[in-house]
Motif scaffolding. Sequence first.
Motif, PDB file in Angstrom:
ATOM      1  N   LYS A  92      50.268 -12.816  16.325  1.00 18.62           N
ATOM      2  CA  LYS A  92      50.137 -11.159  16.547  1.00 18.62           C
ATOM      3  C   LYS A  92      49.476 -10.616  15.437  1.00 18.62           C
ATOM      4  CE  LYS A  92      54.683 -10.867  18.452  1.00 18.62           C
ATOM      5  NZ  LYS A  92      56.215 -10.568  18.264  1.00 18.62           N
ATOM      6  N   LYS A  93      49.619 -11.218  14.231  1.00 18.13           N
ATOM      7  CA  LYS A  93      48.766 -10.582  13.082  1.00 18.13           C
ATOM      8  C   LYS A  93      47.173 -10.974  13.368  1.00 18.13           C
ATOM      9  CE  LYS A  93      52.434 -11.177   9.489  1.00 18.13           C
ATOM     10  NZ  LYS A  93      52.829 -11.778   8.196  1.00 18.13           N
ATOM     11  N   GLU A 150      62.206 -22.082  14.954  1.00 16.02           N
ATOM     12  CA  GLU A 150      61.569 -21.508  13.847  1.00 16.02           C
ATOM     13  C   GLU A 150      59.996 -21.571  13.610  1.00 16.02           C
ATOM     14  OE1 GLU A 150      61.876 -19.019  10.544  1.00 16.02           O
ATOM     15  OE2 GLU A 150      63.504 -19.496  11.741  1.00 16.02           O
ATOM     16  N   SER A 171      57.976 -22.123  16.234  1.00 17.32           N
ATOM     17  CA  SER A 171      57.219 -21.194  16.957  1.00 17.32           C
ATOM     18  C   SER A 171      57.384 -19.682  16.706  1.00 17.32           C
ATOM     19  CB  SER A 171      58.091 -21.437  18.333  1.00 17.32           C
ATOM     20  OG  SER A 171      57.957 -22.643  18.916  1.00 17.32           O
ATOM     21  N   LYS A 172      58.288 -19.356  15.997  1.00 16.28           N
ATOM     22  CA  LYS A 172      58.388 -17.977  15.917  1.00 16.28           C
ATOM     23  C   LYS A 172      57.355 -17.586  14.701  1.00 16.28           C
ATOM     24  CE  LYS A 172      61.998 -15.281  13.366  1.00 16.28           C
ATOM     25  NZ  LYS A 172      63.435 -15.180  13.045  1.00 16.28           N
ATOM     26  N   GLU A 173      57.394 -18.593  13.733  1.00 18.79           N
ATOM     27  CA  GLU A 173      56.224 -18.038  12.351  1.00 18.79           C
ATOM     28  C   GLU A 173      55.071 -18.103  13.041  1.00 18.79           C
ATOM     29  OE1 GLU A 173      57.070 -21.367   9.831  1.00 18.79           O
ATOM     30  OE2 GLU A 173      58.932 -20.327   9.217  1.00 18.79           O
ATOM     31  N   GLU A 174      54.660 -19.070  14.305  1.00 18.68           N
ATOM     32  CA  GLU A 174      53.367 -19.314  14.891  1.00 18.68           C
ATOM     33  C   GLU A 174      52.994 -18.021  15.662  1.00 18.68           C
ATOM     34  OE1 GLU A 174      50.771 -21.487  14.144  1.00 18.68           O
ATOM     35  OE2 GLU A 174      52.289 -22.098  12.443  1.00 18.68           O
ATOM     36  N   SER A 175      54.076 -17.488  16.332  1.00 20.55           N
ATOM     37  CA  SER A 175      53.854 -16.370  17.125  1.00 20.55           C
ATOM     38  C   SER A 175      53.480 -15.199  16.202  1.00 20.55           C
ATOM     39  CB  SER A 175      55.228 -15.926  17.783  1.00 20.55           C
ATOM     40  OG  SER A 175      55.455 -16.950  18.872  1.00 20.55           O
ATOM     41  N   GLU A 176      54.044 -15.084  15.263  1.00 16.27           N
ATOM     42  CA  GLU A 176      53.869 -13.938  14.121  1.00 16.27           C
ATOM     43  C   GLU A 176      52.433 -14.149  13.625  1.00 16.27           C
ATOM     44  OE1 GLU A 176      55.641 -11.275  13.303  1.00 16.27           O
ATOM     45  OE2 GLU A 176      57.356 -12.107  15.055  1.00 16.27           O
ATOM     46  N   LYS A 177      52.014 -15.219  13.382  1.00 19.52           N
ATOM     47  CA  LYS A 177      50.622 -15.397  12.820  1.00 19.52           C
ATOM     48  C   LYS A 177      49.712 -14.895  13.928  1.00 19.52           C
ATOM     49  CE  LYS A 177      51.516 -19.269   9.839  1.00 19.52           C
ATOM     50  NZ  LYS A 177      51.353 -20.727  10.034  1.00 19.52           N
ATOM     51  N   LYS A 220      45.841 -11.223  16.331  1.00 18.51           N
ATOM     52  CA  LYS A 220      45.364 -10.278  17.310  1.00 18.51           C
ATOM     53  C   LYS A 220      45.361  -8.856  16.719  1.00 18.51           C
ATOM     54  CE  LYS A 220      47.138 -12.820  21.394  1.00 18.51           C
ATOM     55  NZ  LYS A 220      48.127 -12.800  22.325  1.00 18.51           N
ATOM     56  N   ASN A 221      46.134  -8.533  16.045  1.00 21.36           N
ATOM     57  CA  ASN A 221      45.933  -7.131  15.351  1.00 21.36           C
ATOM     58  C   ASN A 221      44.904  -6.680  14.492  1.00 21.36           C
ATOM     59  OD1 ASN A 221      48.279  -6.196  16.793  1.00 21.36           O
ATOM     60  ND2 ASN A 221      49.691  -6.838  15.058  1.00 21.36           N
TER      61      ASN A 221
END
Length: 121
Positions: A112-113, A102, A104-110, A115-116
């Motif tokens: 991505k945001k 969980e 890791s998933k949250e950190e990946s989302e952060k 980078k965007n």
Amino acid sequence: MSRRLGILIVLLFMFSCKNENDKLRISEDELRKVMFDIHTAEFIVTKTPVDIRDSIEDLYIDQIMTIHNIDRRDFEHDMEILRNNPERFEKFYEKLQEESKEFSKEESEKLKKFKNNQIEK
């Protein structure tokens, strides 16, 4: 008769002591947080030169214990209790793995945001 009574008293005493010693000094939630940090530190330490790895790992663990305000002896005591109870230990580690995924998933989302946002600028 008195011999049986003596054996019974000794057995009762042993089991009552065992139950007292099986109590965790730190909550399982806090233990999982500490273990997560320790696993992260162990990963980082694998990138350091072999000849200083043990020293660096000890420093990290001491720092983690300080951050979480936990006595290392209490931590080791509790981990020993968990290791001696395979079912409880398995549940503990399953929950740790779930929480790690969980995170890791949250950190990946952060990431991505982030980078965007960088691309949009």
